[in-house]
Motif scaffolding. Sequence first.
Motif, PDB file in Angstrom:
ATOM      1  N   LYS A   1      23.345  45.991  42.225  1.00 37.23           N
ATOM      2  CA  LYS A   1      23.115  44.604  41.798  1.00 37.23           C
ATOM      3  C   LYS A   1      24.203  43.665  42.329  1.00 37.23           C
ATOM      4  N   SER A   2      25.468  44.056  42.103  1.00 32.11           N
ATOM      5  CA  SER A   2      26.571  43.181  42.543  1.00 32.11           C
ATOM      6  C   SER A   2      26.626  43.100  44.056  1.00 32.11           C
ATOM      7  N   THR A   3      26.356  44.227  44.716  1.00 35.65           N
ATOM      8  CA  THR A   3      26.392  44.223  46.177  1.00 35.65           C
ATOM      9  C   THR A   3      25.321  43.294  46.723  1.00 35.65           C
TER      10      THR A   3
ATOM     11  N   CYS B   1      24.729  34.692  38.588  1.00 34.48           N
ATOM     12  CA  CYS B   1      25.528  35.073  37.421  1.00 34.48           C
ATOM     13  C   CYS B   1      25.584  36.597  37.405  1.00 34.48           C
ATOM     14  N   ASP B   2      26.738  37.177  37.753  1.00 32.69           N
ATOM     15  CA  ASP B   2      26.845  38.641  37.820  1.00 32.69           C
ATOM     16  C   ASP B   2      27.409  39.170  36.505  1.00 32.69           C
ATOM     17  N   GLU B   3      26.525  39.624  35.654  1.00 32.93           N
ATOM     18  CA  GLU B   3      26.889  40.146  34.329  1.00 32.93           C
ATOM     19  C   GLU B   3      27.785  39.165  33.578  1.00 32.93           C
ATOM     20  N   PRO B   4      27.361  37.911  33.434  1.00 30.95           N
ATOM     21  CA  PRO B   4      28.265  36.900  32.879  1.00 30.95           C
ATOM     22  C   PRO B   4      28.606  37.108  31.412  1.00 30.95           C
TER      23      PRO B   4
HETATM   24 MG   LIG Z   1      27.882  45.065  39.225  1.00 28.68          MG
END
Ligand SMILES: [Mg+2]
Length: 356
Positions: A65-67, A191-194
Amino acid sequence: MSATSTTSQAPATLLSVDSLKVQFGIPRGGFPWSGKATLRAVDGVSFNVRRGETVGLVGESGCGKSTLARAIIGLAPVASGSVRWLGEETVLPNAKRDTSRLRRDVQMIFQDPLASLDPRMTIEQIVAEPLTTFGQDIARADVQRRVLTMLERVGLNAQHLRRYPHEFSGGQCQRVGIARALIGEPQLVICDEPVSALDVSIQAQIVNLLRDLQRELSLSLLFVAHDLAVVKAISHRVLVMYLGRVMEFGDKREVYGEPRHPYTRALLSAVPVPDPAVERARRHLLLRGEIASPLSPPSGCAFRTRCPDAIDACAAKIPQPVTHGASATRVACIRVSDAPKEVPRPEGSPLGGLGD
Ligand SMILES: [Mg+2]
Ligand SMILES: Nc1ncnc2c1ncn2[C@@H]1O[C@H](COP(=O)(O)OP(=O)(O)OP(=O)(O)O)[C@@H](O)[C@H]1O
């Protein structure tokens, strides 16, 4: 804005990701002299984000997801595929990248609010920075006015201007992060796991704030989260990832109400129901085994080694997404037409104050 109104007006596509692959070279056995193995963090992902909608991105830890989020803004090594912003190619493998337009139009909010804010800068400097970074010729008084307006919009005030990040709680730091992301009037906020690092009660406040801002400013959000209840509360469409690939992508109501991919069904089945009696009576779709390694994903469907519906044919080739349902949900599963129709329906949410 409801999910229905968003889709019925066929809004313009802002972001278009096509067959995107991101790979990392990893020293074999951890030794630099043993050569490198290829880690397929994002393995052929296609999806889009329309103007004024929130796309929720879910999947287990390590699924990419983050990548994927970082690759969209040019911060991860793209091996192939394309990222288009307003129809223009922005991230090309091995090409000179011009991400200046994207950097203005797309902002990010990160998981760890305190770590993502420079501890030596005041809140005013942090929030004002994007306005000055892009060389915009804005008078100092204007910058101050815009910073204060934005701080007030996210629930802070003039007394916070001269303070430093360490003087704030996690929730307040995330409000600062949101103000900083929005000050330059971006069109898309990733929004990455905000809210993952915040207390549950604070999570609901921040999710509600983001949802209100999305509606008021007609923003687009790409909202990454582990928590399916949070994603349900904020998203119009939902993208389910497993081991670098898209399993299911479609309208929130369809993905949650009628999940077609066995992985989506398993994820939803794992969400606990607050009522213990209902929880005890539910049948859970248990996933067998561990998630495979992105260094050596299974042949064919990446999920097949844990899938309750897998057959031999699932190992033969990577399933291409096929469109199903009234809202054209895309599902990458060859069994989907004859998959059992048991739908785990987690009623209620572990988060107070979050509606649909
Ligand atoms: Mg991540
Ligand atoms: N810079 C890097 N170098 C090598 N491998 C990486 C790098 N960044 C990510 N990876 C690997 O890529 C895969 C995807 O990682 P990523 O952080 O994108 O997953 P994620 O879905 O965001 O996980 P989480 O939910 O824990 O945040 C993982 O196997 C991870 O170890």
